[in-house]
Enzyme design. Structure first.
Site, PDB file in Angstrom:
ATOM      1  N   GLU A   1       0.923  -1.095  -0.021  1.00 19.43           N
ATOM      2  CA  GLU A   1       0.028  -0.227   0.068  1.00 19.43           C
ATOM      3  C   GLU A   1       0.950   1.244   0.056  1.00 19.43           C
ATOM      4  O   GLU A   1       1.918   1.412   0.806  1.00 19.43           O
ATOM      5  CB  GLU A   1      -0.950   0.010   1.164  1.00 19.43           C
ATOM      6  CG  GLU A   1      -1.889  -1.092   1.283  1.00 19.43           C
ATOM      7  CD  GLU A   1      -3.106  -0.957   2.325  1.00 19.43           C
ATOM      8  OE1 GLU A   1      -3.132   0.097   2.936  1.00 19.43           O
ATOM      9  OE2 GLU A   1      -3.740  -2.060   2.563  1.00 19.43           O
TER      10      GLU A   1
ATOM     11  N   HIS B   1      -4.209   6.528   0.502  1.00 18.92           N
ATOM     12  CA  HIS B   1      -3.474   5.425   0.202  1.00 18.92           C
ATOM     13  C   HIS B   1      -3.903   4.231  -0.551  1.00 18.92           C
ATOM     14  O   HIS B   1      -4.952   5.005  -1.414  1.00 18.92           O
ATOM     15  CB  HIS B   1      -3.557   4.524   1.657  1.00 18.92           C
ATOM     16  CG  HIS B   1      -4.841   3.903   2.085  1.00 18.92           C
ATOM     17  ND1 HIS B   1      -5.936   4.838   2.614  1.00 18.92           N
ATOM     18  CD2 HIS B   1      -5.206   2.692   2.228  1.00 18.92           C
ATOM     19  CE1 HIS B   1      -6.961   3.887   2.894  1.00 18.92           C
ATOM     20  NE2 HIS B   1      -6.395   2.597   2.815  1.00 18.92           N
TER      21      HIS B   1
ATOM     22  N   HIS C   1      -5.045   0.402  -2.205  1.00 21.08           N
ATOM     23  CA  HIS C   1      -5.495  -0.860  -2.038  1.00 21.08           C
ATOM     24  C   HIS C   1      -5.118  -2.121  -3.022  1.00 21.08           C
ATOM     25  O   HIS C   1      -5.743  -1.804  -4.141  1.00 21.08           O
ATOM     26  CB  HIS C   1      -7.365  -1.097  -1.888  1.00 21.08           C
ATOM     27  CG  HIS C   1      -7.547  -0.292  -0.538  1.00 21.08           C
ATOM     28  ND1 HIS C   1      -9.022  -0.326  -0.373  1.00 21.08           N
ATOM     29  CD2 HIS C   1      -7.049  -0.241   0.578  1.00 21.08           C
ATOM     30  CE1 HIS C   1      -9.244   0.285   0.879  1.00 21.08           C
ATOM     31  NE2 HIS C   1      -7.937   0.396   1.389  1.00 21.08           N
TER      32      HIS C   1
ATOM     33  N   ASP D   1      -9.544   0.366   7.890  1.00 22.46           N
ATOM     34  CA  ASP D   1      -9.703   1.758   7.566  1.00 22.46           C
ATOM     35  C   ASP D   1     -10.592   2.266   8.504  1.00 22.46           C
ATOM     36  O   ASP D   1     -10.464   3.477   9.132  1.00 22.46           O
ATOM     37  CB  ASP D   1      -9.996   2.154   6.200  1.00 22.46           C
ATOM     38  CG  ASP D   1      -8.883   1.730   5.211  1.00 22.46           C
ATOM     39  OD1 ASP D   1      -7.628   1.717   5.632  1.00 22.46           O
ATOM     40  OD2 ASP D   1      -9.330   1.596   3.897  1.00 22.46           O
TER      41      ASP D   1
HETATM   42 ZN   LIG Z   1      -7.405   0.878   3.127  1.00 22.93          ZN
END
Ligand SMILES: [Zn+2]
Length: 139
Positions: A23, A83, A85, A96
């Protein structure tokens, strides 16, 4: 609504592809307006210092501290986080949702499949999770 310049959005997408299968993450600097509005003026990449960077992210705290110091007294602030995935959708995961410590921050999430970014979406924390917010791209 989250307003972001096309080059800034591209830098996030590029970072997401480069970090794959881990990530990517970083901070969004800009301003917030009335009525759930964010304007992003700067994208600050950060190392993902999570213990399992393929499954979660943690922005290098040094980047946050440095930015806060730099922005002290300025009309800009850290207003969001981004961020990626790897292999997941561009929506917040249960992990999250458990990481909403700052309800004023907007979240940008880029879905990456096979090293290719497929979708980026913006979210705002609400009391029981996240709600999608539209991305408005500006040159
Ligand atoms: Zn996430």
């Amino acid at each position: 609504m989250l307003v972001i310049g096309t080059p800034h959005l591209k830098s996030i997408v590029d970072a997401a592809e480069k970090a794959w299968p881990e990530e990517a993450c970083g901070l969004l600097v800009g301003r917030t307006g009335p009525g759930a509005a964010w304007r992003i003026d700067r994208v600050e990449p950060a190392a993902n210092v999570a213990d399992d960077p393929r499954r979660r992210f943690e922005v290098d705290p040094g980047v946050r501290i440095g930015l806060e110091r730099e922005l002290r007294g300025a009309d800009q602030a850290v207003v969001g986080v981004y961020h990626s995935h790897p292999g997941g959708p561009a929506r917040p995961s249960a992990t999250d949702r458990a990481m909403i410590f700052e309800p004023h921050l907007a979240w940008l999430i880029t879905a990456v499949r096979g090293g290719q970014a497929v979708h980026t979406a913006a979210w705002m924390p609400i009391p029981d999770g996240f709600r999608p917010i539209p991305i408005v791209e500006k040159d």
